[in-house]
Design an enzyme around this catalytic site. Structure first.
Site, short mmCIF file in Angstrom:
data_model
loop_
_atom_site.label_atom_id
_atom_site.label_comp_id
_atom_site.label_asym_id
_atom_site.label_seq_id
_atom_site.Cartn_x
_atom_site.Cartn_y
_atom_site.Cartn_z
NE ARG A 100 -4.40 -2.40 13.80
CZ ARG A 100 -4.63 -2.06 12.54
NH1 ARG A 100 -3.76 -1.30 11.90
NH2 ARG A 100 -5.72 -2.46 11.91
CG HIS A 144 -5.74 -6.42 8.67
ND1 HIS A 144 -5.06 -5.46 9.40
CD2 HIS A 144 -5.41 -6.18 7.38
CE1 HIS A 144 -4.34 -4.70 8.59
NE2 HIS A 144 -4.54 -5.13 7.34
CD GLU A 189 -6.31 0.40 5.31
OE1 GLU A 189 -6.32 -0.35 4.31
OE2 GLU A 189 -5.37 1.14 5.60
CG ASN A 330 -4.76 2.17 8.99
OD1 ASN A 330 -4.52 2.26 10.19
ND2 ASN A 330 -5.04 1.02 8.41
CE1 TYR A 332 1.06 2.75 5.16
CE2 TYR A 332 -1.31 2.83 5.49
CZ TYR A 332 -0.10 2.20 5.67
OH TYR A 332 -0.04 1.01 6.37
CD GLU A 398 -2.36 -0.55 8.53
OE1 GLU A 398 -2.00 -0.17 7.37
OE2 GLU A 398 -3.14 -1.49 8.73
#
Length: 499
Positions: A100, A144, A189, A330, A332, A398
């Site tokens: 990616r 991005h 995002e 994504n 985290y 991610e």
């Protein structure tokens, strides 16, 4: 033992307690599971003004050293514009099937629209050809965060015309690269762009409007995504047979206790973060009801004539609803959450939610204060997406952890990947349709406002050298073994260790 001694003993016990992970599940992923790593253009490419590339908002933002912890910039970064073959060699050593990466909008369209920069097109064609020659498929992110500065001067994401500008850019990429790209991510995002870029102003372009511009930018991002999706769906998909999605960042929010108001606060936090973007696209075609109610009520109390949260027209709802073939996630970390009525005089997306959230102090901490290690949140987040948004195909685009040392024996990163990926496997066994996983990041790179002080990479780079060689970390070897085994074997190195 007196009461003072008992209290001290209790406090010392609390201070050293840590979250205990669930036992590992030893099992394999589906045979066609997509293993990947991820990067972004500004963070790795360098070549900031090479071969006709235009300025991006980050080229401008990072010119002010006050915006970067260590006073550096992404002008060179990992120099992947010239060293992309080193990246591919690192990818080959991992055995991943996908990579990616993002395209720099200003590299292919220096002014954002109109004039095409052929050397920029040629660079991405060389990269994609080299990937495919190595049997690695491209997974391409169109945006991005590095908006062409020329478009920012026309209002950027606050200008409704950006939906048309983005569609033009997307069509160019589909035309030039689409025969070789089967997975497209429109925007990475949106929350970061809308809230940090046009709300708090902590990131490029640094515009302040946390309770007004934030929602306007978010609205235009959703419409831009939808127009890019519909362009692909009608004009390119019949021949190219690819998929288009968007990547949403979602942290998990657990209520701090079993009180109903805190359970509702946790769900509200998830809706304001994930549902804000996902519900229009994967759900009803509109914003979550709780967002409309909260922002609408507060706007009225604050003297606004209408809600600070924009409304979709009936036509726009049709455009937006169902405008994705997969859900990019994504993930985290996680937070504990409680209900808290916020000061009505403060006009801010964060205050609109009427919550407070904080990291669980019993969880392991990364070098970022916002990122604790909470693998359980991965499984819960995936189930939440399945339940709320019509069981979409999900790709983890991610997932990773930072450190400052950049050491090669990065055992905390091994721990993070092991338990988060295992939590994802459990979600798949629960029936969640996860089809791919991209580790963030392939290599240490330019971490935005933190410069080179925060390191997420599977590969280390010594940024003081000109050759910028990619050096394997322990986490890269561990991830390669996971990829090779397509899952967790009981005799896999590190699986039976205490980490």
């Amino acid at each position: 033992m007196n009461w003072t001694s008992l209290l001290l003993l209790a406090l010392s016990t609390l201070a050293v307690s840590i979250y205990v992970d669930e036992p590992l599940l030893y099992d394999t992923f589906p045979p066609d599971f997509m293993w990947a790593t991820a990067t972004s253009a500004y963070q790795i490419e360098g070549g900031w003004d090479a071969d006709g590339k235009g300025l991006s908002i980050y080229d401008v933002w990072m010119n002010d050293s006050n915006h970067v912890t260590d006073g550096t910039s992404g002008k060179v970064a990992c120099n992947s514009y010239y060293f992309y073959e080193k990246d591919i060699e690192a990818l080959r050593s991992l055995g991943v099937s996908y990579y990616r990466f993002s395209i720099s909008w200003a590299r292919v369209l220096p002014d954002g629209i109109g004039r095409i920069n052929q050397p920029g097109i040629d660079y991405y064609k060389r990269l994609i050809a080299a990937l495919k020659a190595a049997n690695i498929q491209p997974m391409v992110t169109l945006y991005h965060w590095d908006l062409p500065q020329a478009l920012e001067l026309m209002g950027g994401w606050l200008n409704p015309s950006i939906a048309d500008w983005f569609e033009e850019y997307a069509r160019l990429c589909y035309t030039e690269f689409g025969n070789d790209v089967k997975y497209w991510i429109t925007i990475n995002e949106p929350w970061v762009i809308a809230y940090q870029g046009y709300g708090s102003g902590n990131t490029a372009p640094g515009t302040y409007g946390p309770g007004t511009f934030t929602y306007q930018a978010g609205h235009h991002i959703i419409l831009a995504h939808a127009k890019a999706y519909r362009a692909y769906e009608t004009q390119f998909k019949p021949t190219q047979q690819g998929k288009v999605g968007i990547t949403v960042n979602i942290n998990w929010y657990d209520p701090k206790d079993d009180q109903l108001e805190n359970i509702e606060a946790a769900e509200r936090a998830l809706q304001f973060l994930g549902g804000w973007i996902a519900n229009p696209i994967y759900g009803s075609g509109d914003y979550p009801d709780v967002m409309k109610q909260k922002v609408g009520d507060k706007s009225a109390q604050q003297g606004f004539n209408q809600s600070r949260l924009p409304e979709f027209t009936a036509e726009q709802k049709i455009l937006v609803r169902g405008s994705a073939d997969f859900f990019g996630l994504n993930y985290y970390t996680s937070y504990l959450t409680a209900n808290k009525i916020q000061d009505i005089s403060i006009i801010d997306y964060g205050y609109d939610q009427d919550i407070e959230s904080y990291s669980d102090p019993t969880c392991y901490q990364s070098s970022f204060d916002w990122l604790t290690i909470t693998p359980f949140g991965m499984r819960k987040t995936l189930q939440w997406i399945k339940d709320r948004f019509n069981d979409p195909e999900i790709i983890i685009t991610e997932n990773g952890i930072s450190d400052r040392a950049g050491n090669l024996d990065d055992m905390m990163r091994v721990y993070y990947y092991k338990h988060n990926i295992n939590s994802m496997l459990k979600a798949i066994k629960d029936g969640v349709r996860v089809t791919g996983y991209a580790a963030w990041s392939l290599m240490d790179n330019f971490e935005w406002g933190n410069g080179f002080t925060q390191k997420f990479g599977l590969f280390s780079i010594d940024f003081t050298t000109s050759d910028l060689n990619r050096t394997t970390k322990a986490s890269a070897r561990y991830y390669a073994k996971l990829v090779n085994d397509n899952g967790f074997m009981a005799d896999q190195p590190c699986n039976n260790s205490p980490i």
